[in-house]
Write a protein that holds these residues in place. Structure first.
Motif, short mmCIF file in Angstrom:
data_model
loop_
_atom_site.label_atom_id
_atom_site.label_comp_id
_atom_site.label_asym_id
_atom_site.label_seq_id
_atom_site.Cartn_x
_atom_site.Cartn_y
_atom_site.Cartn_z
N LEU A 137 65.39 0.15 34.28
CA LEU A 137 64.31 -0.54 33.58
C LEU A 137 62.99 0.01 34.08
O LEU A 137 62.85 0.31 35.27
N ALA B 30 58.70 -0.88 33.84
CA ALA B 30 57.71 -1.89 33.48
C ALA B 30 56.36 -1.38 33.94
O ALA B 30 56.25 -0.76 35.00
N TYR C 204 59.52 -5.29 29.60
CA TYR C 204 60.57 -4.45 30.18
C TYR C 204 60.92 -3.37 29.15
O TYR C 204 60.85 -3.62 27.94
N LEU D 41 64.54 -1.22 38.77
CA LEU D 41 63.27 -1.49 38.12
C LEU D 41 62.20 -0.58 38.71
O LEU D 41 61.91 -0.65 39.90
#
Length: 151
Positions: free
Chosen positions: A31, A33, A39, A56
Motif C-alpha cells: 500500500l 499513501a 490508500y 505501507l
C-alpha cells in the motif's frame, strides 16, 4: 536384512511422494499513501485465515508532525467514524484509542514521508467486510479508509 532394505526403500519413497509441509509465507500487500489522503488500494480481498503482510509506504514531503499514516484493521461491527473520532484524542497511544482496542484486529505504527511500516496478521476466519482506516487526525474524514473483504 532384506526386510530393512524394503522398509528403508518404502520410507524414502514416502519422503519423495509426500509433499513437504511448510508454513505458508504471507501474501504481501503493498500500500502507498501520501498527500491525497487515500490508500493506493481501497479494497483488499482475502481468503479466511490467509496470512497477509501489509507494507505501507508513505510518499510525501510534508513534515512528520503534519502528515503521518498508519493502517488499522477493525472488526466488522465497528463504526469507523466513531473509532476515528476517538483516535483523535489518543496521540499518546499512537492514535489507537485504549477504550476501543478490542475493536482492532491489526495495526501498523505511524509512518512519515519516506518511511515504510508493516503489519502481518491472519485474515479473520469469518467471511465479512472488515474496515481499515488511517487514524492520524483528520485522515479518515478526508477519505483515508478501505475494506478487507474476506470470502
Amino acid at each position: 536384512r532384506p526386510f530393512r532394505q524394503v522398509l528403508l526403500t518404502f520410507a524414502l519413497a514416502g519422503l519423495v511422494l509426500v509433499p513437504h509441509v511448510q508454513a505458508q509465507a504471507p501474501r504481501v500487500i503493498n500500500l502507498t499513501a501520501g498527500d491525497t489522503m487515500s490508500y493506493s488500494m481501497p479494497t483488499i480481498n482475502a481468503k479466511p485465515g490467509e496470512t497477509l503482510k501489509i507494507v505501507l509506504k508513505v510518499t510525501t514531503a510534508q513534515p512528520p508532525e503534519q502528515l503521518k499514516h498508519n493502517f488499522v484493521l477493525l472488526t466488522p461491527d465497528t463504526d469507523p467514524m466513531q473509532f476515528a473520532m476517538a483516535a483523535v484524542m489518543a496521540k499518546d497511544t499512537g492514535y489507537i484509542p485504549a477504550q476501543m482496542k478490542a475493536k482492532v484486529l491489526a495495526h501498523s505504527e505511524m509512518a512519515a514521508g519516506g518511511q515504510e511500516v508493516t503489519v502481518t496478521f491472519k485474515a479473520p476466519a469469518k467471511p465479512a467486510t472488515y474496515p481499515y482506516v488511517c487514524t492520524f487526525p483528520g485522515h479518515f474524514f478526508a477519505g483515508m479508509k478501505g475494506s478487507l473483504i474476506v470470502k
